[in-house]
Design an enzyme around this catalytic site. Structure first.
Site, PDB file in Angstrom:
ATOM      1  N   GLU A   1       0.946  -1.220  -0.002  1.00  0.00           N
ATOM      2  CA  GLU A   1      -0.041  -0.006  -0.001  1.00  0.00           C
ATOM      3  C   GLU A   1       0.934   1.065   0.082  1.00  0.00           C
ATOM      4  O   GLU A   1       2.110   1.246   0.893  1.00  0.00           O
ATOM      5  CB  GLU A   1      -0.905  -0.029   1.090  1.00  0.00           C
ATOM      6  CG  GLU A   1      -1.753   1.472   1.414  1.00  0.00           C
ATOM      7  CD  GLU A   1      -2.566   1.357   2.544  1.00  0.00           C
ATOM      8  OE1 GLU A   1      -3.077  -0.012   2.923  1.00  0.00           O
ATOM      9  OE2 GLU A   1      -3.036   2.327   3.203  1.00  0.00           O
TER      10      GLU A   1
ATOM     11  N   GLU B   1      -2.421  11.582   3.233  1.00  0.00           N
ATOM     12  CA  GLU B   1      -3.514  11.340   4.192  1.00  0.00           C
ATOM     13  C   GLU B   1      -3.619  12.541   5.060  1.00  0.00           C
ATOM     14  O   GLU B   1      -2.505  13.201   5.442  1.00  0.00           O
ATOM     15  CB  GLU B   1      -3.223  10.261   5.129  1.00  0.00           C
ATOM     16  CG  GLU B   1      -3.511   8.843   4.154  1.00  0.00           C
ATOM     17  CD  GLU B   1      -3.575   7.599   5.213  1.00  0.00           C
ATOM     18  OE1 GLU B   1      -4.630   7.093   5.722  1.00  0.00           O
ATOM     19  OE2 GLU B   1      -2.527   7.268   5.411  1.00  0.00           O
TER      20      GLU B   1
END
Length: 532
Positions: free
Chosen positions: A179, A184
């Protein structure tokens, strides 16, 4: 406009199970029977189809050429040849509180040259909030490249927007699939943007994840470009062209389980979403909606050589970023190389004696110079080194050190020699200026200071302490001098002066370290006071 959504019977969608930084993101097969009526403020506009040549005129990025893009220069729902939907409200492994809808214009729409994802307060599918999670699995998947996403983020508390990528989950599961979290952000820590990778060996469940963050000016009202450069040797993370995090292929350290450390030699796909709750924190009762605007998603690619015989480009724009009384911070543009720059070597040449020493290395284009002689002129050199030990030509800049501060001067916390995990922000304390913050347990600040008079001393710390309190340890050349406990001052910008216990110092020049052992504070300045 009134919107009536009627979903009758079983709508079964078989989806992947996903995971992300700090908390696992996952999807599941769901069956829903819901009748809901809610008010929407989105204007229904006529659809305009995507242009097939939207990427044709995009300029190259160095050796990289455009391979794929979505410029969102159409109108209506996202292009279904490129995007599909994760649907459901099962918490996604993170205690998220929204329901991700499918092709609902109240939650996702393309207009005004932007993809707009909206998280809304509305009852649906047993949840009190709705949002959208787009993914490109099976439609648009990529191996290596330079990826740019230009976006404006929501800032409301409780929000957790993310721009990220996943590998082959069906084959490897999570985190074995790999990932990459390009961006974020959480609304309860406004303007701090995170980049992370997760693999089987490096993930948040094991406490081994590889991650970094950068404070970015106004992510809500300004667009920023969130990027990665992904080669067979490394993944470099950028915000507006600033390289703030690097993850190198870890085959050297883990040759027998290289895929568990580096699963990034297979195709990955995009995910764009706004979550609520989870890492985003509690959604306040006043929340109504939050939007993320994505101007474009672009993928550039190039051929990579099997053997790297070409040296990296010479470092450009080397400059002194900040000169302090005890040290100086230098920055430069990330150097280019066929497969990536493994690290930079930083040298200091004494211009009086012509002696040169290697100060250290950095895998990021920045370095804090410290530990040099006082009041001395140096030539600072930076050399880029690739994975085959090919070295660039040196870039250089002159630097003259100042005299070290005396311990009895008021020392501004941001004038550190070195640090770990610290950031600087504007302070509302009475003297203005800056303070350091975002200090977690294990973070530290160091200062090279002169002691002119031996004797007993104590420190006045100027701190603002959150409700949980905090604690520092003070070291002198690695010898523990004092431990100071701080009670709450009532908030992150409510300032008090706190006195440490006494300790003894001898005459000389020393490296002092302030180590955070309990987080929860900001530090504006400190001063050594000689006891009577």
């Amino acid at each position: 406009m009134r919107k009536i959504i009627v979903i009758i019977g079983c709508i079964c969608t078989i989806l992947l199970v996903y995971a992300c930084d700090r908390n696992t993101k996952s999807t599941t097969e769901e069956t829903t029977t819901t009748v809901i009526t809610t008010t929407t403020t989105e204007e229904q506009l006529p659809d305009i189809p995507p242009s097939l040549d939207m990427c044709d005129d995009l300029p190259d990025q160095g050796d990289y050429k455009i391979a794929w893009c979505d410029e969102f220069n159409y109108q209506g729902l996202p292009d279904d040849t490129k995007w599909q939907y994760d649907v459901g409200g099962n918490g996604w492994g993170n205690n998220e509180v929204q329901y991700y809808t499918r092709a609902d214009r109240d939650n996702v729409v393309v207009k005004n040259d932007n993809l707009i994802i909206t998280a809304r307060k509305e009852s649906f599918g047993g949840r009190n909030y709705t949002s959208t999670r787009l993914n490109s699995a099976g439609k648009s998947e990529f191996l290596y490249g330079k990826i740019d996403i230009r976006a404006k983020l929501p800032g409301e508390k409780g929000t957790w927007p993310a721009l990220w990528m996943l590998g082959n989950f069906e084959k490897y599961g999570w985190p074995g699939c790999g990932e990459v979290d390009i961006m974020e952000h959480v609304g309860n820590d406004l303007n701090r943007v995170h980049g992370s990778i997760h693999t089987k060996n490096y993930n948040h469940k094991e406490g081994t994840q590889k991650t970094a963050s950068l404070y970015v000016q106004d992510v809500v009202n300004n667009y920023h470009i969130y990027s990665i450069e992904w080669t067979p040797k490394q993944i470099r993370f950028f915000i507006d062209g600033l390289n703030y995090f690097v993850f190198n292929n870890d085959e050297i350290n883990n040759p027998n389980n290289s895929h568990d450390s580096w699963p990034f030699d297979e195709k990955m796909f995009f995910i764009l979403n706004i979550a609520l709750g989870g890492w985003g924190g509690t959604v306040p009762s006043s929340f109504t909606e939050a939007k993320m605007y994505v101007d474009y998603v672009r993928v550039y690619q190039k051929e990579f050589p099997e053997n790297d015989t070409v040296a990296p480009d010479k470092v450009e724009n080397l400059k002194m970023n900040l000169k302090l009384k005890n040290s100086a911070s230098f920055i430069w543009d990330a150097a280019n190389d066929d497969l990536g720059v493994k690290y930079y070597e930083i040298y200091a040449k004494n211009k009086t004696t012509n002696e040169e020493e290697l100060l250290g290395t950095s895998n990021l284009p920045k370095f804090v110079v410290t530990g040099l002689n006082e009041s001395t002129s140096y030539e600072i050199k930076v050399i880029a080194v690739d994975f085959e030990n090919n070295k660039s030509e040196p870039a250089s800049i002159d630097y003259t050190t100042d005299e070290n501060q005396a311990v009895t001067e008021k020392i501004q916390a941001e004038e550190y020699a070195t640090m770990s995990g610290i950031d600087i922000e504007d302070t509302v304390d009475t003297d203005g200026g800056k303070n350091v913050g975002w200090m977690d347990a294990g973070d530290y600040l160091t200062y090279q200071l002169n002691v002119y008079e031996p004797g007993n001393y104590y420190i006045n710390y100027r701190v603002a302490v959150n409700t949980s309190g905090a604690k520092y340890e003070l070291y002198c050349d690695d010898k523990l001098l004092a431990t100071t406990q701080f009670n709450s001052t009532g908030g992150w910008q409510n300032w008090n002066t706190v006195v440490s216990n006494e300790f003894q110092l001898e005459k000389g020049s020393y490296l002092f370290k302030i180590k955070v052992t309990v987080p929860g504070s900001n530090l504006n300045w400190f001063q050594f006071i000689k006891s009577e």
